[in-house]
Design an enzyme around this catalytic site. Structure first.
Site, PDB file in Angstrom:
ATOM      1  N   GLY A   1       0.955  -1.305   0.029  1.00 35.40           N
ATOM      2  CA  GLY A   1      -0.051   0.006   0.073  1.00 35.40           C
ATOM      3  C   GLY A   1       0.876   1.099   0.160  1.00 35.40           C
TER       4      GLY A   1
ATOM      5  N   SER B   1       1.414   3.371  -3.273  1.00 37.30           N
ATOM      6  CA  SER B   1       0.863   4.262  -4.441  1.00 37.30           C
ATOM      7  C   SER B   1      -0.333   4.970  -4.232  1.00 37.30           C
ATOM      8  CB  SER B   1       0.904   3.925  -5.755  1.00 37.30           C
ATOM      9  OG  SER B   1       2.562   3.431  -6.206  1.00 37.30           O
TER      10      SER B   1
ATOM     11  N   SER C   1      -1.149  -4.517  -5.535  1.00 39.94           N
ATOM     12  CA  SER C   1      -1.159  -5.846  -6.069  1.00 39.94           C
ATOM     13  C   SER C   1      -1.529  -6.873  -5.136  1.00 39.94           C
ATOM     14  CB  SER C   1       0.266  -6.204  -6.366  1.00 39.94           C
ATOM     15  OG  SER C   1       0.875  -5.299  -7.234  1.00 39.94           O
TER      16      SER C   1
ATOM     17  N   GLU D   1      13.225  -3.944  -3.823  1.00 42.82           N
ATOM     18  CA  GLU D   1      12.580  -4.282  -5.013  1.00 42.82           C
ATOM     19  C   GLU D   1      13.100  -4.040  -6.314  1.00 42.82           C
ATOM     20  OE1 GLU D   1       8.224  -2.546  -6.339  1.00 42.82           O
ATOM     21  OE2 GLU D   1       9.353  -1.237  -5.270  1.00 42.82           O
TER      22      GLU D   1
END
Length: 395
Positions: free
Chosen positions: A129, A131, A163, A246
């Site tokens: 959580g 963006s 996602s 990431e």
């Protein structure tokens, strides 16, 4: 860095190949991507198989349940699983590649003890959580508020491009805890259970037809202060740790898959005709495919360097941003080549007789997101310019 394989590396590869040869016939095909309950069960079952065999979290330290594998062993694992078409991390990717390493590095012992084993076993799925509709590339402009009320935060706001939110048990979440502070200094990093009252999840349909993303709304959602990772208002620094993982390691499997797509595209070019001859007869096309293959090969070497650096320093460095920037650009080139080789077949996401175009079209559509996901190309250029080249900050 020594890129040659040692006897131990070769032994590890042989051991892994034997295991994959034994288990892959039992895995079965992946379910339909819109059947999220089946997809989640499929991904969890594969993760449990990895865990039971000692391959889950292969590069995680042994003290956190991983194998403690060397960087070379990690890359061997990724190469071999991609070679045989083993399941990708799928719905487990946020937990395994982002939240897990962040918790391992930044969280309390209690959070490590509770969350890390469940992530490794595939029992807990995570979403991200970060963006928001008005805070994508400029993430520090996020407006989702967390107001402290005793031992809890009360969260209100909205996230987007979350996602696997609809199958996740937990969310790694950035919230604004001090609206008066400079925007990078008033943010906190929270662990949010997704069954908390007040959460509204609305799946989004992507250009590929899937619904892996959701927009998520928070209405007076109460999160224990104990679920904060790092100090209050220190969430931006913690987020940078998340981003370093990431950008540093999360695209490795995707890179290997892209290398396979190039080889497959060359084979397709030898089958399809253009102007009365096989597309492969076009020297310019052959040269472009060769250039893309060479660029991906160079990125594979850069990946090995970045992961070796991460093993030495504890977290990936800015080399991940260099990789992410270069990879997103070459991925777009591969997408353009795919359109040219497939011609009208590029309009069909389903396989046409004798073409095998479906996976290439899916890859082409996915490539459209590569310059946005994990930080836009513009953001990556700023990072490289400021932190690698030492250029003045953008004003």
């Amino acid at each position: 860095m020594d890129l040659r394989y040692t006897d131990d590396d070769v032994a590890f590869r042989d051991e892994l190949r034997d295991w994959l040869a034994a288990v892959m016939p039992t895995v079965g095909p992946a379910p339909d991507e819109d059947d999220w309950a089946a997809t989640r069960a499929y991904d969890a079952a594969w993760q449990r198989m990895l865990f039971d065999a000692g391959y889950a979290g292969i590069n995680w330290p042994k003290e956190y349940g991983g194998r403690g594998a060397s960087p070379v062993e990690h890359l061997i694992f990724l190469e071999e699983t991609e070679r045989v078409g083993a399941p990708y991390v799928g719905t487990n990717f946020v937990g395994l590649l982002h939240a897990g390493p962040t918790i391992m590095t930044e969280a309390s012992d209690a959070h490590k003890k509770f969350h890390l084993p469940a992530i490794l076993k595939g029992e807990h799925c995570w979403c991200q959580g970060f963006s928001e509709p008005q805070a994508g590339s400029d993430l520090a402009s996020l407006r989702t508020r967390a107001v402290r009320d005793g031992d809890e935060y009360v969260v209100n706001g909205q996230k987007i491009w979350t996602s696997h939110a609809h199958v996740a048990q937990y969310c790694e979440m950035l919230v604004r805890t001090d609206p008066e502070a400079p925007k990078h200094r008033g943010i906190s990093w929270l662990i949010l259970p997704m069954d908390t009252p007040g959460i509204d999840i609305r799946p989004l349909k992507t250009i590929r037809g899937g619904s892996e993303f959701s927009e998520v709304f928070f209405d007076d959602v109460r999160v224990p202060v104990a679920n904060r990772v790092g100090a209050e208002n220190d969430g931006w620094r913690v987020a940078m740790v998340t981003f370093s993982f990431e950008r540093g390691t999360a695209f490795v499997s995707e890179l290997l898959y892209s290398m396979q797509l190039v080889a497959d595209l060359a084979a397709v070019a030898k089958q399809v005709t253009s102007h009365g001859a096989a597309a492969w007869e076009d020297r310019g096309l052959r040269r472009e495919i060769g250039h893309v293959a060479a660029e991906l090969d160079a990125l594979w070497a850069l990946t090995r360097r970045n992961i070796s650096q991460a093993a030495r320093d504890g977290v990936p460095g800015v080399g991940g941003s260099v990789f992410k920037l270069a990879y997103s650009e070459v991925r777009q080139k591969l997408g353009d080549l795919t359109d040219r080789v497939l011609a009208r077949a590029a309009l069909s996401i389903d396989d046409l007789p004798g073409m095998g175009n479906g996976r290439h079209v899916q890859g082409r559509l996915h490539a459209l997101s590569s310059s946005i996901a994990a930080g836009t190309t513009q953001i990556q250029r700023n990072i490289v310019g400021e932190r690698v080249l030492g250029l003045p900050k953008e004003r």
